[in-house]
Write a protein that holds these residues in place. Sequence first.
Motif, PDB file in Angstrom:
ATOM      1  N   MET A  85       0.894  -1.722  -0.133  1.00 55.33           N
ATOM      2  CA  MET A  85       0.259   0.035   0.055  1.00 55.33           C
ATOM      3  C   MET A  85       1.056   0.782   0.515  1.00 55.33           C
ATOM      4  SD  MET A  85      -2.472   1.908   3.220  1.00 55.33           S
ATOM      5  CE  MET A  85      -1.571   1.300   4.211  1.00 55.33           C
ATOM      6  N   LYS A  86       0.661   2.164  -0.752  1.00 52.71           N
ATOM      7  CA  LYS A  86       1.315   3.652  -0.917  1.00 52.71           C
ATOM      8  C   LYS A  86       1.111   4.189   0.048  1.00 52.71           C
ATOM      9  CE  LYS A  86       2.396   2.907  -5.840  1.00 52.71           C
ATOM     10  NZ  LYS A  86       2.296   3.966  -6.905  1.00 52.71           N
ATOM     11  N   VAL A  87       1.610   4.958   0.801  1.00 55.36           N
ATOM     12  CA  VAL A  87       1.043   5.957   2.015  1.00 55.36           C
ATOM     13  C   VAL A  87       2.239   7.808   1.586  1.00 55.36           C
ATOM     14  CG1 VAL A  87       0.905   4.024   3.565  1.00 55.36           C
ATOM     15  CG2 VAL A  87       2.734   5.258   3.509  1.00 55.36           C
TER      16      VAL A  87
ATOM     17  N   ALA B 296       6.887   1.629   8.165  1.00 57.90           N
ATOM     18  CA  ALA B 296       6.123   1.086   6.438  1.00 57.90           C
ATOM     19  C   ALA B 296       6.782  -0.668   6.201  1.00 57.90           C
ATOM     20  CB  ALA B 296       7.122   2.174   6.194  1.00 57.90           C
TER      21      ALA B 296
ATOM     22  N   TRP C 219       3.956  -0.880   4.065  1.00 53.52           N
ATOM     23  CA  TRP C 219       3.738  -0.059   3.499  1.00 53.52           C
ATOM     24  C   TRP C 219       4.938   0.983   2.730  1.00 53.52           C
ATOM     25  CZ3 TRP C 219       2.002   2.507   8.187  1.00 53.52           C
ATOM     26  CH2 TRP C 219       1.261   1.820   9.419  1.00 53.52           C
TER      27      TRP C 219
END
Length: 232
Positions: A1-3, A32, A37
């Motif tokens: 998942m990109k954050v 992360a 992430w």
Amino acid sequence: MKVVAYYRVSTKRQGESGLGLEAQREYVETAAQANGWEVVSEYTDVNVSGSVHPLERPEASKAFAHGLPVVVAKLDRLSRDVEHIAGLMKRADFKVATMPHAKTLELHLYAMLAQQEREFISQRTKEALQKLADRAENGDKDAQQKVANRSVALAKGRTKENQAKGGESTKAKASAFAESIRDTLELCVLKGTRTLQGVADCLNDKGVPTANGGKWQPMQVKRVMERLSLSF
């Protein structure tokens, strides 16, 4: 998942030295790695109080504009205000590195605790300053020096702030300095001093310097009292 990562420090000194920021990055990087992430961008607000709503901060607003989850090291980096956190939950997605799996109810509880802590800190600070002023008034030389140092520091800080905003810099500097010594000056008057020379002597005895770092004279006291709308 990109954050997207967001960091905040309350003072310029923290931002320049890296103190606080490095620890926040470590929290986010660790979370992360543990949760898979991918941090695609980072934003940092420096010299920004937690009392300002996150979406009204320069860099925080950019972070949330991505539309991706925003990760902070600790909840108080977003805010210690329950209303801020509650409102943000309805408008954006964010995660906290120190509790990445926290649910909405848990975040609400932590926000309440953070706000309570802020109120406790504010109250303790006020009480400590009052005790310091009382000790200075009772002749404690160490306390008097600390009051004097604080007055000078406040004068410098407020002067810089006013100058940064532009306008009449000389007037702003004088007003900031006068405001910074208001408490000490009022203490001198409350002691029963009823002359400008008496106030000057009181300020000199307490080790409070003038704006130029010198000794007080009656005319300087008169100008400051007029600026603060104080009288005997």
